[in-house]
Design an enzyme around this catalytic site. Structure first.
Site, PDB file in Angstrom:
ATOM      1  N   ILE A 138      49.953  32.620 -29.719  1.00  0.00           N
ATOM      2  CA  ILE A 138      50.361  32.831 -28.318  1.00  0.00           C
ATOM      3  C   ILE A 138      49.486  33.974 -27.778  1.00  0.00           C
ATOM      4  O   ILE A 138      49.343  35.008 -28.437  1.00  0.00           O
ATOM      5  CB  ILE A 138      51.876  33.134 -28.178  1.00  0.00           C
ATOM      6  CG1 ILE A 138      52.262  33.336 -26.713  1.00  0.00           C
ATOM      7  CG2 ILE A 138      52.308  34.317 -29.009  1.00  0.00           C
ATOM      8  CD1 ILE A 138      53.783  33.260 -26.458  1.00  0.00           C
ATOM      9  N   ALA A 139      48.887  33.749 -26.643  1.00  0.00           N
ATOM     10  CA  ALA A 139      48.030  34.798 -26.068  1.00  0.00           C
ATOM     11  C   ALA A 139      47.903  34.608 -24.566  1.00  0.00           C
ATOM     12  O   ALA A 139      47.947  33.489 -24.050  1.00  0.00           O
ATOM     13  CB  ALA A 139      46.647  34.770 -26.711  1.00  0.00           C
ATOM     14  N   GLU A 172      54.917  34.808 -37.741  1.00  0.00           N
ATOM     15  CA  GLU A 172      54.428  36.045 -38.345  1.00  0.00           C
ATOM     16  C   GLU A 172      53.752  36.877 -37.270  1.00  0.00           C
ATOM     17  O   GLU A 172      53.129  36.332 -36.365  1.00  0.00           O
ATOM     18  CB  GLU A 172      53.378  35.766 -39.431  1.00  0.00           C
ATOM     19  CG  GLU A 172      53.948  35.293 -40.741  1.00  0.00           C
ATOM     20  CD  GLU A 172      53.841  33.792 -40.889  1.00  0.00           C
ATOM     21  OE1 GLU A 172      53.145  33.170 -40.051  1.00  0.00           O
ATOM     22  OE2 GLU A 172      54.458  33.243 -41.810  1.00  0.00           O
ATOM     23  N   ASN A 177      52.029  45.189 -33.993  1.00  0.00           N
ATOM     24  CA  ASN A 177      51.999  44.538 -32.674  1.00  0.00           C
ATOM     25  C   ASN A 177      53.349  44.718 -31.961  1.00  0.00           C
ATOM     26  O   ASN A 177      54.176  43.808 -31.871  1.00  0.00           O
ATOM     27  CB  ASN A 177      51.644  43.050 -32.812  1.00  0.00           C
ATOM     28  CG  ASN A 177      51.223  42.446 -31.485  1.00  0.00           C
ATOM     29  OD1 ASN A 177      51.517  42.995 -30.425  1.00  0.00           O
ATOM     30  ND2 ASN A 177      50.551  41.309 -31.545  1.00  0.00           N
ATOM     31  N   TYR A 184      59.387  38.971 -28.540  1.00  0.00           N
ATOM     32  CA  TYR A 184      60.156  38.070 -29.401  1.00  0.00           C
ATOM     33  C   TYR A 184      61.621  38.510 -29.494  1.00  0.00           C
ATOM     34  O   TYR A 184      62.529  37.674 -29.510  1.00  0.00           O
ATOM     35  CB  TYR A 184      59.544  38.004 -30.808  1.00  0.00           C
ATOM     36  CG  TYR A 184      58.098  37.553 -30.821  1.00  0.00           C
ATOM     37  CD1 TYR A 184      57.652  36.554 -29.962  1.00  0.00           C
ATOM     38  CD2 TYR A 184      57.162  38.117 -31.685  1.00  0.00           C
ATOM     39  CE1 TYR A 184      56.331  36.134 -29.963  1.00  0.00           C
ATOM     40  CE2 TYR A 184      55.842  37.708 -31.697  1.00  0.00           C
ATOM     41  CZ  TYR A 184      55.431  36.722 -30.824  1.00  0.00           C
ATOM     42  OH  TYR A 184      54.117  36.323 -30.820  1.00  0.00           O
TER      43      TYR A 184
HETATM   44  C1  LIG Z   1      51.968  39.301 -26.656  1.00  0.00           C
HETATM   45  C2  LIG Z   1      51.496  38.733 -25.303  1.00  0.00           C
HETATM   46  C3  LIG Z   1      51.333  37.209 -25.466  1.00  0.00           C
HETATM   47  C4  LIG Z   1      52.568  39.018 -24.231  1.00  0.00           C
HETATM   48  O1  LIG Z   1      52.184  38.370 -23.048  1.00  0.00           O
HETATM   49  P1  LIG Z   1      52.477  39.005 -21.592  1.00  0.00           P
HETATM   50  O2  LIG Z   1      52.249  37.931 -20.604  1.00  0.00           O
HETATM   51  O3  LIG Z   1      51.710  40.258 -21.416  1.00  0.00           O
HETATM   52  O4  LIG Z   1      54.023  39.373 -21.717  1.00  0.00           O
HETATM   53  P2  LIG Z   1      55.114  39.241 -20.556  1.00  0.00           P
HETATM   54  O5  LIG Z   1      54.602  39.834 -19.301  1.00  0.00           O
HETATM   55  O6  LIG Z   1      55.603  37.853 -20.519  1.00  0.00           O
HETATM   56  O7  LIG Z   1      56.246  40.216 -21.105  1.00  0.00           O
HETATM   57  C5  LIG Z   1      57.390  39.702 -21.727  1.00  0.00           C
HETATM   58  C6  LIG Z   1      58.051  40.790 -22.524  1.00  0.00           C
HETATM   59  O8  LIG Z   1      57.158  41.253 -23.535  1.00  0.00           O
HETATM   60  C7  LIG Z   1      57.353  42.659 -23.708  1.00  0.00           C
HETATM   61  N1  LIG Z   1      56.170  43.378 -23.250  1.00  0.00           N
HETATM   62  C8  LIG Z   1      55.133  42.902 -22.516  1.00  0.00           C
HETATM   63  N2  LIG Z   1      54.211  43.870 -22.333  1.00  0.00           N
HETATM   64  C9  LIG Z   1      54.684  44.978 -22.944  1.00  0.00           C
HETATM   65  C10 LIG Z   1      54.182  46.291 -23.117  1.00  0.00           C
HETATM   66  N3  LIG Z   1      52.991  46.662 -22.620  1.00  0.00           N
HETATM   67  N4  LIG Z   1      54.929  47.178 -23.826  1.00  0.00           N
HETATM   68  C11 LIG Z   1      56.116  46.809 -24.358  1.00  0.00           C
HETATM   69  N5  LIG Z   1      56.647  45.562 -24.221  1.00  0.00           N
HETATM   70  C12 LIG Z   1      55.937  44.666 -23.525  1.00  0.00           C
HETATM   71  C13 LIG Z   1      58.538  43.023 -22.816  1.00  0.00           C
HETATM   72  O9  LIG Z   1      59.710  42.781 -23.554  1.00  0.00           O
HETATM   73  C14 LIG Z   1      58.402  42.007 -21.714  1.00  0.00           C
HETATM   74  O10 LIG Z   1      59.586  41.790 -21.021  1.00  0.00           O
HETATM   75  P3  LIG Z   1      59.905  42.675 -19.686  1.00  0.00           P
HETATM   76  O11 LIG Z   1      58.719  42.466 -18.781  1.00  0.00           O
HETATM   77  O12 LIG Z   1      61.157  42.071 -19.158  1.00  0.00           O
HETATM   78  O13 LIG Z   1      60.013  44.087 -20.165  1.00  0.00           O
HETATM   79  C15 LIG Z   1      50.159  39.396 -24.838  1.00  0.00           C
HETATM   80  O14 LIG Z   1      50.317  40.790 -24.888  1.00  0.00           O
HETATM   81  C16 LIG Z   1      48.937  39.019 -25.683  1.00  0.00           C
HETATM   82  O15 LIG Z   1      48.269  38.015 -25.408  1.00  0.00           O
HETATM   83  N6  LIG Z   1      48.632  39.827 -26.722  1.00  0.00           N
HETATM   84  C17 LIG Z   1      47.452  39.557 -27.567  1.00  0.00           C
HETATM   85  C18 LIG Z   1      47.695  38.397 -28.499  1.00  0.00           C
HETATM   86  C19 LIG Z   1      48.908  38.646 -29.378  1.00  0.00           C
HETATM   87  O16 LIG Z   1      49.103  39.727 -29.892  1.00  0.00           O
HETATM   88  N7  LIG Z   1      49.717  37.581 -29.597  1.00  0.00           N
HETATM   89  C20 LIG Z   1      50.895  37.665 -30.414  1.00  0.00           C
HETATM   90  C21 LIG Z   1      50.566  37.373 -31.823  1.00  0.00           C
HETATM   91  S1  LIG Z   1      51.989  37.558 -32.890  1.00  0.00           S
END
Ligand SMILES: CC(C)(COP(=O)(O)OP(=O)(O)OC[C@H]1O[C@@H](n2cnc3c(N)ncnc32)[C@H](O)[C@@H]1OP(=O)(O)O)[C@@H](O)C(=O)NCCC(=O)NCCS
Length: 243
Positions: A138-139, A172, A177, A184
């Site tokens: 997921i990214a 996992e 992270n 999650y």
């Molecule tokens: C993990 C990832 C997919 C999250 O996507 P995102 O679109 O930025 O996340 P969202 O905006 O949907 O946020 C959803 C929730 O995630 C958490 N979250 C998102 N950004 C955060 C931050 N900077 N700090 C803490 N929590 C955070 C919060 O719980 C948030 O909910 P809220 O907005 O109600 O507080 C993104 O950061 C990513 O692509 N990371 C790199 C790849 C990766 O690590 N994938 C996971 C592998 S296990």
């Protein structure tokens, strides 16, 4: 469907009207955009061929992409997909095209294909193993993080897991992270184990995280509440994602 209630009327087959972001099943033609985001998101990206195989051959897999719609406003990044115009394509001889391929020059796309690739802002996937759905990836594209797109993709995976008859969703995640783990946890994922030195690039451990039973009233409530919050955040009305 292991006695589960349907994911909700939101998990339909139509596009969500007036939303800033929509989720739909990944297609082979989306792979260049997925690979672009993958390289910016993971230390050891999957090759494009792995995604092609997953989409075409793995019947127990589900992969989805998130796209921005015109309501999301102007793009927040430089274009990634170089456009070749019809006249130029005709004038490029076989030798030019072969040289481009062997010298590793960036491929060029016709304007419509390039535009389609530019609007992809995230992706996610899962495998069904026995009665457990495993999130494989997921990214979200870095300029689009923090807007609910990751959560939108996760809900799409959960909905698909329920449709495939999974009893739980598991994954996992690097122990470091924090952002992903926070996402999650919103959907009942809890630490259920540790895989020592799981990541080959730096030997980091992986935490295994698993949801509550997807059919349990607590999970269904969390999912319904999350879906309602997301609908507010992403905008529009109608199903949250295409089936
Ligand atoms: C993990 C990832 C997919 C999250 O996507 P995102 O679109 O930025 O996340 P969202 O905006 O949907 O946020 C959803 C929730 O995630 C958490 N979250 C998102 N950004 C955060 C931050 N900077 N700090 C803490 N929590 C955070 C919060 O719980 C948030 O909910 P809220 O907005 O109600 O507080 C993104 O950061 C990513 O692509 N990371 C790199 C790849 C990766 O690590 N994938 C996971 C592998 S296990």
């Amino acid at each position: 469907m292991s006695g589960l209630s349907p994911p909700s009327q939101d998990s339909g087959t139509e596009r969500r009207d007036n939303a800033r972001y929509v989720v739909r099943p990944m297609e082979v033609r989306d792979i260049p955009a997925v690979s672009g985001i993958e390289k910016l998101s993971f230390a050891t990206p999957w090759p494009a061929s792995a995604y092609k195989r997953e989409i075409e051959k793995n019947r127990l897999a589900y992969y989805a992409v998130a796209e921005r719609t015109s309501l999301a406003g102007d793009t927040r990044r430089e274009p990634r997909f170089e456009v070749v115009h019809a006249l130029q394509a005709e004038s490029d001889g076989v030798l030019t095209r072969l040289a481009r391929r062997f010298l590793g020059d960036a491929p060029k796309y016709d304007p419509e294909d390039a535009a389609q690739l530019e609007i992809i802002v995230g992706y996610a996937g899962l495998w069904l193993m026995a009665d457990s759905a495993h999130v494989t990836t997921i990214a979200v594209d870095p300029p689009y993080r923090g807007e609910g797109i990751g959560e939108l993709l996760l809900v799409a995976l959960i909905d698909r897991s329920i449709e495939m008859g999974a009893a739980e969703v598991t994954l996992e995640c690097r122990v470091s992270n924090y952002v992903a783990q926070t996402l999650y946890r919103k959907y009942t994922f809890r630490n259920s184990g540790l895989r020592k030195r799981y990541y080959s690039d730096d030997g980091e451990d992986a935490v295994i995280m698993t949801t509550d039973s997807l059919g349990s009233p607590t999970f269904q409530l969390v999912l319904a509440q999350g879906r309602a919050r997301l609908a507010q955040r992403i905008g529009g009305h109608g199903p949250l994602h295409q089936g």
